[in-house]
Motif scaffolding. Structure first.
Motif, PDB file in Angstrom:
ATOM      1  N   GLN A 182      25.548  10.707  17.623  1.00 50.63           N
ATOM      2  CA  GLN A 182      26.023  10.747  19.009  1.00 50.63           C
ATOM      3  C   GLN A 182      25.716   9.411  19.682  1.00 50.63           C
ATOM      4  OE1 GLN A 182      23.951  13.322  21.822  1.00 50.63           O
ATOM      5  NE2 GLN A 182      25.895  13.776  22.826  1.00 50.63           N
ATOM      6  N   LEU A 183      26.736   8.777  20.217  1.00 48.70           N
ATOM      7  CA  LEU A 183      26.570   7.556  20.997  1.00 48.70           C
ATOM      8  C   LEU A 183      26.729   7.886  22.466  1.00 48.70           C
ATOM      9  CD1 LEU A 183      28.624   4.900  18.990  1.00 48.70           C
ATOM     10  CD2 LEU A 183      26.197   5.419  18.847  1.00 48.70           C
ATOM     11  N   ALA A 184      26.052   7.118  23.293  1.00 49.80           N
ATOM     12  CA  ALA A 184      26.157   7.290  24.740  1.00 49.80           C
ATOM     13  C   ALA A 184      26.217   5.906  25.382  1.00 49.80           C
ATOM     14  CB  ALA A 184      24.951   8.063  25.279  1.00 49.80           C
ATOM     15  N   ALA A 185      26.830   5.849  26.539  1.00 47.73           N
ATOM     16  CA  ALA A 185      26.919   4.591  27.288  1.00 47.73           C
ATOM     17  C   ALA A 185      26.581   4.888  28.748  1.00 47.73           C
ATOM     18  CB  ALA A 185      28.312   3.982  27.163  1.00 47.73           C
ATOM     19  N   PRO A 186      26.020   3.893  29.457  1.00 45.55           N
ATOM     20  CA  PRO A 186      25.568   4.125  30.826  1.00 45.55           C
ATOM     21  C   PRO A 186      26.689   4.054  31.865  1.00 45.55           C
ATOM     22  CG  PRO A 186      25.034   1.901  30.172  1.00 45.55           C
ATOM     23  CD  PRO A 186      25.645   2.569  28.967  1.00 45.55           C
ATOM     24  N   VAL A 187      26.437   4.778  32.949  1.00 45.57           N
ATOM     25  CA  VAL A 187      27.289   4.745  34.138  1.00 45.57           C
ATOM     26  C   VAL A 187      26.371   4.479  35.325  1.00 45.57           C
ATOM     27  CG1 VAL A 187      28.783   6.111  35.660  1.00 45.57           C
ATOM     28  CG2 VAL A 187      28.991   6.336  33.165  1.00 45.57           C
ATOM     29  N   VAL A 188      26.670   3.450  36.107  1.00 41.73           N
ATOM     30  CA  VAL A 188      25.900   3.162  37.313  1.00 41.73           C
ATOM     31  C   VAL A 188      26.169   4.279  38.322  1.00 41.73           C
ATOM     32  CG1 VAL A 188      25.515   1.535  39.204  1.00 41.73           C
ATOM     33  CG2 VAL A 188      26.022   0.675  36.898  1.00 41.73           C
ATOM     34  N   GLN A 189      25.101   4.810  38.882  1.00 40.98           N
ATOM     35  CA  GLN A 189      25.219   5.928  39.809  1.00 40.98           C
ATOM     36  C   GLN A 189      25.524   5.474  41.232  1.00 40.98           C
ATOM     37  OE1 GLN A 189      25.112   9.295  38.478  1.00 40.98           O
ATOM     38  NE2 GLN A 189      25.583   7.728  36.947  1.00 40.98           N
ATOM     39  N   ALA A 190      25.930   6.414  42.061  1.00 35.07           N
ATOM     40  CA  ALA A 190      26.325   6.113  43.442  1.00 35.07           C
ATOM     41  C   ALA A 190      25.195   5.479  44.244  1.00 35.07           C
ATOM     42  CB  ALA A 190      26.815   7.386  44.135  1.00 35.07           C
ATOM     43  N   ASP A 191      23.931   5.731  43.851  1.00 35.04           N
ATOM     44  CA  ASP A 191      22.809   5.125  44.569  1.00 35.04           C
ATOM     45  C   ASP A 191      22.737   3.615  44.345  1.00 35.04           C
ATOM     46  OD1 ASP A 191      21.728   4.849  41.995  1.00 35.04           O
ATOM     47  OD2 ASP A 191      20.119   6.293  42.328  1.00 35.04           O
ATOM     48  N   LEU A 214      37.641   5.620  29.566  1.00 36.12           N
ATOM     49  CA  LEU A 214      36.789   4.592  30.173  1.00 36.12           C
ATOM     50  C   LEU A 214      37.362   4.182  31.518  1.00 36.12           C
ATOM     51  CD1 LEU A 214      36.102   2.316  27.074  1.00 36.12           C
ATOM     52  CD2 LEU A 214      34.641   4.108  28.019  1.00 36.12           C
ATOM     53  N   LEU A 215      36.458   3.952  32.460  1.00 34.78           N
ATOM     54  CA  LEU A 215      36.808   3.460  33.788  1.00 34.78           C
ATOM     55  C   LEU A 215      36.062   2.153  34.000  1.00 34.78           C
ATOM     56  CD1 LEU A 215      36.281   6.842  35.666  1.00 34.78           C
ATOM     57  CD2 LEU A 215      38.449   5.920  34.831  1.00 34.78           C
ATOM     58  N   THR A 216      36.594   1.272  34.821  1.00 33.15           N
ATOM     59  CA  THR A 216      35.922   0.020  35.138  1.00 33.15           C
ATOM     60  C   THR A 216      35.229   0.160  36.480  1.00 33.15           C
ATOM     61  OG1 THR A 216      37.575  -1.200  33.889  1.00 33.15           O
ATOM     62  CG2 THR A 216      36.243  -2.464  35.437  1.00 33.15           C
ATOM     63  N   ASN A 217      33.909  -0.136  36.521  1.00 32.55           N
ATOM     64  CA  ASN A 217      33.180   0.008  37.783  1.00 32.55           C
ATOM     65  C   ASN A 217      33.400  -1.221  38.675  1.00 32.55           C
ATOM     66  OD1 ASN A 217      31.325  -2.019  37.015  1.00 32.55           O
ATOM     67  ND2 ASN A 217      29.735  -0.552  36.444  1.00 32.55           N
ATOM     68  N   ARG A 218      32.740  -1.229  39.815  1.00 32.06           N
ATOM     69  CA  ARG A 218      32.962  -2.302  40.798  1.00 32.06           C
ATOM     70  C   ARG A 218      32.509  -3.681  40.320  1.00 32.06           C
ATOM     71  NH1 ARG A 218      28.724   0.581  44.594  1.00 32.06           N
ATOM     72  NH2 ARG A 218      26.805  -0.320  43.795  1.00 32.06           N
ATOM     73  N   TRP A 219      31.682  -3.735  39.269  1.00 33.30           N
ATOM     74  CA  TRP A 219      31.236  -5.009  38.707  1.00 33.30           C
ATOM     75  C   TRP A 219      32.085  -5.430  37.507  1.00 33.30           C
ATOM     76  CZ3 TRP A 219      27.426  -1.259  39.908  1.00 33.30           C
ATOM     77  CH2 TRP A 219      26.695  -1.542  41.055  1.00 33.30           C
ATOM     78  N   GLY A 220      33.085  -4.643  37.174  1.00 35.63           N
ATOM     79  CA  GLY A 220      33.946  -4.963  36.037  1.00 35.63           C
ATOM     80  C   GLY A 220      33.420  -4.467  34.703  1.00 35.63           C
ATOM     81  N   ILE A 221      32.424  -3.578  34.729  1.00 32.27           N
ATOM     82  CA  ILE A 221      31.841  -3.042  33.505  1.00 32.27           C
ATOM     83  C   ILE A 221      32.565  -1.758  33.114  1.00 32.27           C
ATOM     84  CG2 ILE A 221      29.732  -2.160  32.430  1.00 32.27           C
ATOM     85  CD1 ILE A 221      28.172  -3.733  34.621  1.00 32.27           C
ATOM     86  N   PRO A 222      33.025  -1.655  31.864  1.00 30.55           N
ATOM     87  CA  PRO A 222      33.625  -0.396  31.438  1.00 30.55           C
ATOM     88  C   PRO A 222      32.553   0.688  31.309  1.00 30.55           C
ATOM     89  CG  PRO A 222      33.563  -1.946  29.607  1.00 30.55           C
ATOM     90  CD  PRO A 222      33.054  -2.668  30.817  1.00 30.55           C
ATOM     91  N   GLU A 223      32.904   1.895  31.732  1.00 27.98           N
ATOM     92  CA  GLU A 223      31.973   3.022  31.678  1.00 27.98           C
ATOM     93  C   GLU A 223      32.730   4.267  31.218  1.00 27.98           C
ATOM     94  OE1 GLU A 223      29.040   2.097  35.473  1.00 27.98           O
ATOM     95  OE2 GLU A 223      30.845   3.294  35.823  1.00 27.98           O
ATOM     96  N   PRO A 224      32.030   5.171  30.507  1.00 32.68           N
ATOM     97  CA  PRO A 224      32.677   6.437  30.188  1.00 32.68           C
ATOM     98  C   PRO A 224      32.900   7.231  31.480  1.00 32.68           C
ATOM     99  CG  PRO A 224      30.418   6.403  29.353  1.00 32.68           C
ATOM    100  CD  PRO A 224      30.680   5.072  29.973  1.00 32.68           C
ATOM    101  N   ALA A 225      33.993   7.975  31.526  1.00 34.72           N
ATOM    102  CA  ALA A 225      34.239   8.838  32.684  1.00 34.72           C
ATOM    103  C   ALA A 225      33.092   9.849  32.755  1.00 34.72           C
ATOM    104  CB  ALA A 225      35.579   9.540  32.548  1.00 34.72           C
ATOM    105  N   ALA A 226      32.424   9.904  33.893  1.00 34.74           N
ATOM    106  CA  ALA A 226      31.267  10.787  34.062  1.00 34.74           C
ATOM    107  C   ALA A 226      31.724  12.246  34.043  1.00 34.74           C
ATOM    108  CB  ALA A 226      30.543  10.466  35.361  1.00 34.74           C
ATOM    109  N   ASN A 227      31.131  12.995  33.129  1.00 34.07           N
ATOM    110  CA  ASN A 227      31.418  14.412  33.000  1.00 34.07           C
ATOM    111  C   ASN A 227      30.080  15.103  32.787  1.00 34.07           C
ATOM    112  OD1 ASN A 227      31.907  16.979  31.978  1.00 34.07           O
ATOM    113  ND2 ASN A 227      33.674  16.361  30.779  1.00 34.07           N
TER     114      ASN A 227
END
Length: 148
Positions: free
Chosen positions: A28-37, A52-65
Motif C-alpha cells: 500500500q502506497l500513500a501520498a500526503p495532502v495539505v490540510q485546510a489548516d 490527483l488534484l493540484t493544490n495551491r502550491w502546484g503539488i499533485p495530491e490524491p483526492a482526499a477520501n
C-alpha cells in the motif's frame, strides 16, 4: 511517498511509484495532502487509479477520501523531500515543518528516508535544528545511500 513538485527540482518519485506498483502489487502506497489548516498533512492511499488534484502550491495530491486515509501509525516508511541533510540526519526542507509534524506522529521504528537529486555528502551539522525537527533514518542520492 511524496509527489514531486517539478518547479522546485524535487526528485521525480513517479518511476519509484510505478516500479513499486509493478513489483509489489500488495504494497500500500500513500501520498500526503495539505490540510485546510495550512500546516498539517494527511496521507491517502495512492493507486494507479487514484484521482490527483493540484493544490495551491502546484503539488499533485490524491483526492482526499476518508475511506482511503492512511494514518501515520500505519506507515512503515516515509519518503521525504529535502534540500540538504547533515551527518546526523537532520534535514533542511522548505521551512513549513509539514514533514516534521507528520514524522512525529509515526510509530517508533518507522523509516524516514530523504530523497535528494544532488549527489553531495551530508553537511557537517545544521546549526538551527529545532526541538520539533525529526531526523532521517537514511538519505538516497544519485550516488548512493547515507545512513544515520
Amino acid at each position: 511517498m511524496f509527489l514531486p513538485l517539478a518547479r522546485r527540482n524535487e526528485p521525480d518519485t513517479w518511476p519509484i511509484i510505478r516500479r513499486m506498483w509493478a513489483e509489489f502489487p500488495d504494497l500500500q502506497l500513500a501520498a500526503p495532502v495539505v490540510q485546510a489548516d495550512g500546516v498539517s498533512l494527511k496521507n491517502y492511499e495512492l493507486t494507479p487509479s487514484t484521482p490527483l488534484l493540484t493544490n495551491r502550491w502546484g503539488i499533485p495530491e490524491p483526492a482526499a477520501n476518508p475511506l482511503t486515509e492512511v494514518l501515520p501509525g500505519a506507515l512503515d516508511a516515509v519518503l521525504v523531500p529535502l534540500l540538504a541533510v547533515d551527518e546526523l540526519g537532520q534535514r533542511v526542507g522548505y521551512g513549513g515543518g509539514f514533514y516534521d509534524r507528520l514524522l512525529a506522529q509515526c510509530r517508533p521504528g518507522t523509516q524516514f528516508i530523504g530523497l535528494n537529486v544532488l549527489d553531495e555528502p551530508p553537511l557537517g551539522r545544521i546549526a538551527d535544528v529545532l526541538p520539533t525537527d525529526v531526523p532521517l533514518t537514511a538519505c538516497l542520492t544519485p550516488g548512493g545511500v547515507w545512513y544515520f
